[in-house]
Design a protein around this motif. Structure first.
Motif, PDB file in Angstrom:
ATOM      1  N   VAL A   4     -30.672   8.746 -36.302  1.00 33.48           N
ATOM      2  CA  VAL A   4     -31.712   9.609 -36.841  1.00 33.48           C
ATOM      3  C   VAL A   4     -31.066  10.899 -37.334  1.00 33.48           C
ATOM      4  O   VAL A   4     -29.945  11.240 -36.933  1.00 33.48           O
ATOM      5  CB  VAL A   4     -32.795   9.933 -35.782  1.00 33.48           C
ATOM      6  CG1 VAL A   4     -33.580   8.693 -35.406  1.00 33.48           C
ATOM      7  CG2 VAL A   4     -32.173  10.579 -34.551  1.00 33.48           C
ATOM      8  N   HIS A   5     -31.799  11.602 -38.192  1.00 38.03           N
ATOM      9  CA  HIS A   5     -31.279  12.823 -38.796  1.00 38.03           C
ATOM     10  C   HIS A   5     -32.153  14.002 -38.402  1.00 38.03           C
ATOM     11  O   HIS A   5     -33.384  13.940 -38.473  1.00 38.03           O
ATOM     12  CB  HIS A   5     -31.196  12.675 -40.314  1.00 38.03           C
ATOM     13  CG  HIS A   5     -30.321  11.537 -40.737  1.00 38.03           C
ATOM     14  ND1 HIS A   5     -30.712  10.588 -41.660  1.00 38.03           N
ATOM     15  CD2 HIS A   5     -29.080  11.175 -40.324  1.00 38.03           C
ATOM     16  CE1 HIS A   5     -29.739   9.711 -41.817  1.00 38.03           C
ATOM     17  NE2 HIS A   5     -28.740  10.045 -41.012  1.00 38.03           N
ATOM     18  N   ALA A   7     -32.811  16.911 -39.700  1.00 41.13           N
ATOM     19  CA  ALA A   7     -33.706  17.523 -40.682  1.00 41.13           C
ATOM     20  C   ALA A   7     -35.035  16.791 -40.765  1.00 41.13           C
ATOM     21  O   ALA A   7     -36.080  17.398 -41.054  1.00 41.13           O
ATOM     22  CB  ALA A   7     -33.039  17.557 -42.058  1.00 41.13           C
ATOM     23  N   GLN A   8     -35.026  15.483 -40.508  1.00 44.79           N
ATOM     24  CA  GLN A   8     -36.261  14.706 -40.534  1.00 44.79           C
ATOM     25  C   GLN A   8     -36.993  14.733 -39.193  1.00 44.79           C
ATOM     26  O   GLN A   8     -38.204  14.503 -39.126  1.00 44.79           O
ATOM     27  CB  GLN A   8     -35.951  13.257 -40.910  1.00 44.79           C
ATOM     28  CG  GLN A   8     -35.324  13.090 -42.293  1.00 44.79           C
ATOM     29  CD  GLN A   8     -36.225  13.609 -43.393  1.00 44.79           C
ATOM     30  OE1 GLN A   8     -37.440  13.404 -43.368  1.00 44.79           O
ATOM     31  NE2 GLN A   8     -35.633  14.305 -44.355  1.00 44.79           N
ATOM     32  N   ARG A  12     -41.524  17.045 -35.947  1.00 43.75           N
ATOM     33  CA  ARG A  12     -42.219  15.771 -35.755  1.00 43.75           C
ATOM     34  C   ARG A  12     -42.939  15.783 -34.410  1.00 43.75           C
ATOM     35  O   ARG A  12     -42.511  16.437 -33.459  1.00 43.75           O
ATOM     36  CB  ARG A  12     -41.229  14.608 -35.814  1.00 43.75           C
ATOM     37  CG  ARG A  12     -40.655  14.384 -37.205  1.00 43.75           C
ATOM     38  CD  ARG A  12     -41.745  13.967 -38.189  1.00 43.75           C
ATOM     39  NE  ARG A  12     -41.210  13.728 -39.525  1.00 43.75           N
ATOM     40  CZ  ARG A  12     -41.213  14.581 -40.525  1.00 43.75           C
ATOM     41  NH1 ARG A  12     -41.725  15.796 -40.327  1.00 43.75           N
ATOM     42  NH2 ARG A  12     -40.734  14.276 -41.699  1.00 43.75           N
ATOM     43  N   GLU A  64     -37.698   9.202 -36.829  1.00 39.65           N
ATOM     44  CA  GLU A  64     -37.930  10.270 -37.785  1.00 39.65           C
ATOM     45  C   GLU A  64     -39.406  10.468 -38.090  1.00 39.65           C
ATOM     46  O   GLU A  64     -39.790  11.416 -38.769  1.00 39.65           O
ATOM     47  CB  GLU A  64     -37.114  10.013 -39.057  1.00 39.65           C
ATOM     48  CG  GLU A  64     -35.616  10.141 -38.790  1.00 39.65           C
ATOM     49  CD  GLU A  64     -34.757   9.880 -40.011  1.00 39.65           C
ATOM     50  OE1 GLU A  64     -35.329   9.515 -41.061  1.00 39.65           O
ATOM     51  OE2 GLU A  64     -33.533  10.038 -39.921  1.00 39.65           O
ATOM     52  N   GLY A  65     -40.241   9.569 -37.599  1.00 45.90           N
ATOM     53  CA  GLY A  65     -41.689   9.752 -37.748  1.00 45.90           C
ATOM     54  C   GLY A  65     -42.311  10.414 -36.533  1.00 45.90           C
ATOM     55  O   GLY A  65     -43.249  11.206 -36.655  1.00 45.90           O
ATOM     56  N   ASP A 110     -27.177  18.745 -42.629  1.00 47.47           N
ATOM     57  CA  ASP A 110     -27.950  17.843 -41.773  1.00 47.47           C
ATOM     58  C   ASP A 110     -27.038  17.354 -40.650  1.00 47.47           C
ATOM     59  O   ASP A 110     -25.814  17.470 -40.724  1.00 47.47           O
ATOM     60  CB  ASP A 110     -28.516  16.665 -42.562  1.00 47.47           C
ATOM     61  CG  ASP A 110     -29.781  16.074 -41.927  1.00 47.47           C
ATOM     62  OD1 ASP A 110     -30.092  16.446 -40.769  1.00 47.47           O
ATOM     63  OD2 ASP A 110     -30.450  15.256 -42.585  1.00 47.47           O
ATOM     64  N   GLU A 112     -26.502  14.079 -37.815  1.00 47.83           N
ATOM     65  CA  GLU A 112     -26.872  12.716 -37.445  1.00 47.83           C
ATOM     66  C   GLU A 112     -26.692  12.509 -35.952  1.00 47.83           C
ATOM     67  O   GLU A 112     -25.658  12.856 -35.369  1.00 47.83           O
ATOM     68  CB  GLU A 112     -26.013  11.709 -38.218  1.00 47.83           C
ATOM     69  CG  GLU A 112     -26.419  10.258 -37.965  1.00 47.83           C
ATOM     70  CD  GLU A 112     -25.740   9.302 -38.917  1.00 47.83           C
ATOM     71  OE1 GLU A 112     -26.308   9.068 -40.007  1.00 47.83           O
ATOM     72  OE2 GLU A 112     -24.644   8.806 -38.588  1.00 47.83           O
TER      73      GLU A 112
END
Length: 432
Positions: A4-5, A7-8, A12, A64-65, A110, A112
């Motif tokens: 996952v990253h 920035a995303q 969340r 990321e969601g 970013d 990871e």
């Protein structure tokens, strides 16, 4: 997901096992582990306007969601950062790190995170500027430049995290000139952190200050006390130390001189009596001299034991007679190729090229060019050797300022230090 990253992930929702939204992600906490990848130890979540700590053991999944928790219950006490914690959003994302391979400061756009056997770990950074930041909104998206975390040294900017970081081993392997280049490009906070690391090795610290441009050297020294400046200058070459003191404000020169060890102070005062752009102002005072009756073997032995002399000045052995008057010179290569039992008088050049203390450095450069010399002895009016000027010191003065500031030659392709367990995480096509 296995990767996952950050920035995303930021902002969340954190969802409990019952599907209820508990809060939103504010930051990710990691613990640095030397050569191994930093391990995620927890999250900082914003719950009802308050930042709270969520331990890594309570995180069932990172996506990321959304971020899924194993339990909807969280400790609502206000999050307080501990000394050994590194916050990825606050300390790394958007901040500059040191690219050790290319010896430059680059920005982390970013981060990871990868699921590994021992938990989630920070494995890669993206150091390629996104197209939208280049002023081309809506342009074709560029592939991220994911590179192994082990290629970088972070500049956390948090003093209480120093204990967990320990010595920057990779920085210790850089050349002093490379570290000086980093300091030239660093802002005040970054330079303080780099110097804090270099300070752990006093000899390296002195070498780095020798390589700094005068303006940068003076700026960084002026922020220290007189005693701290003297500690650095005491380990510098006497000619560089004299230049450094001359560049200090007038009111600080004498206190720094008074704080120097007696031997270094005497050398510095001697050199400060010459024009800085003359042979006398640039020369090194420590020279390897021997009598002509000494043997080649004895000269080689003396050169091997002369650890206090700068290596650049050890390319030749100078023959002296009464009152240290210069009588000849023989290079180390000539010594190595000569009969070990031969006398120096029999193998030396008995009419060496020389310069006076007041000789302009440009004239010294011409002598070195005409006679293919790496060093030139400096003698007084009585032909007594008082020092030696080396080609690196001459180049430092005669190279034009605009040449110094041009872009350096490109570095070789990136290399990555030894991978951790499971291999390098970025051995895959960009953007995968």
């Amino acid at each position: 997901m296995t990767r996952v990253h950050l920035a995303q992930l930021l902002r969340r929702p954190l969802v409990g096992g019952d599907g209820e939204v508990v809060g939103r992600l504010s930051d990710v906490i990691v613990r640095l582990r030397g050569r191994d990848y930093p391990l995620v130890t927890g999250l900082v979540a914003k719950v009802g306007g308050r930042e709270v700590f969520v331990p890594a053991e309570q995180v069932a999944d990172l996506d990321e969601g959304k971020i899924t928790l194993s339990s909807p219950r969280v400790d609502l006490r206000h999050f307080e950062r501990r000394a050994r914690e590194v916050l990825l959003r606050a300390d790394v994302l958007g901040h500059r790190v040191i690219d050790v391979a290319d010896v430059e400061l680059v920005r982390a756009y970013d981060i990871e995170l990868e699921r590994r056997p021992d938990g989630w770990a920070l494995t890669c950074l993206d150091t390629r500027r996104p197209p939208r930041l280049r002023g081309f909104p809506g342009g074709r998206a560029a592939h991220p430049d994911w590179r192994d975390w082990k290629s970088f040294e972070p500049l956390i900017g948090h003093a209480r995290s120093a204990g967990v970081r320990g010595p920057f081993a990779r920085l210790g392997r850089l050349k002093p000139a490379d570290l000086a280049d980093l300091l030239e490009d660093a802002n005040r906070t970054e330079s303080h952190e780099i110097l804090q690391t270099v300070h752990a090795d006093p000899e390296l610290e002195a070498d780095v200050f020798e390589e700094l441009e005068p303006d940068s050297q003076t700026r960084l020294l002026r922020e220290r006390s007189d005693a701290e400046i003297a500690q650095v200058i005491a380990r510098m070459r006497a000619d560089d130390a004299a230049d450094a003191i001359n560049d200090l404000p007038q009111s600080r020169r004498q206190p720094v001189l008074d704080a120097l060890p007696a031997g270094q102070r005497t050398k510095v005062l001697t050199l400060m009596g010459f024009n800085p752009s003359s042979a006398g102002g640039l020369m090194a005072l420590d020279v390897l001299t021997m009598t002509g009756s000494s043997t080649v073997a004895a000269a080689l032995r003396a050169a091997g034991e002369a650890r206090a002399l700068q290596p650049e000045a050890l390319t030749s052995v100078y023959l002296v007679g009464e009152a240290q008057r210069l009588r000849g010179v023989v290079t180390l290569v000539e010594l190595l190729q000569a009969d070990p039992v031969a006398r120096l008088d029999d193998v030396a050049d008995r009419d060496p090229v020389r310069a006076g203390p007041d000789t302009d450095v440009e004239d010294v450069a011409l002598l070195m060019t005409d006679y293919n010399l790496l060093t030139v002895p400096v003698v007084d009016d009585e032909h007594r050797i008082v020092g030696v000027i080396t080609v690196d010191d001459v180049l430092d003065v005669v190279i034009p300022e605009d040449w110094r500031r041009r872009e350096p030659a490109p570095h070789p392709a990136h290399h990555v230090e030894e991978p951790g367990p499971g291999g390098s995480p970025h051995d895959r096509p960009p953007g995968s």
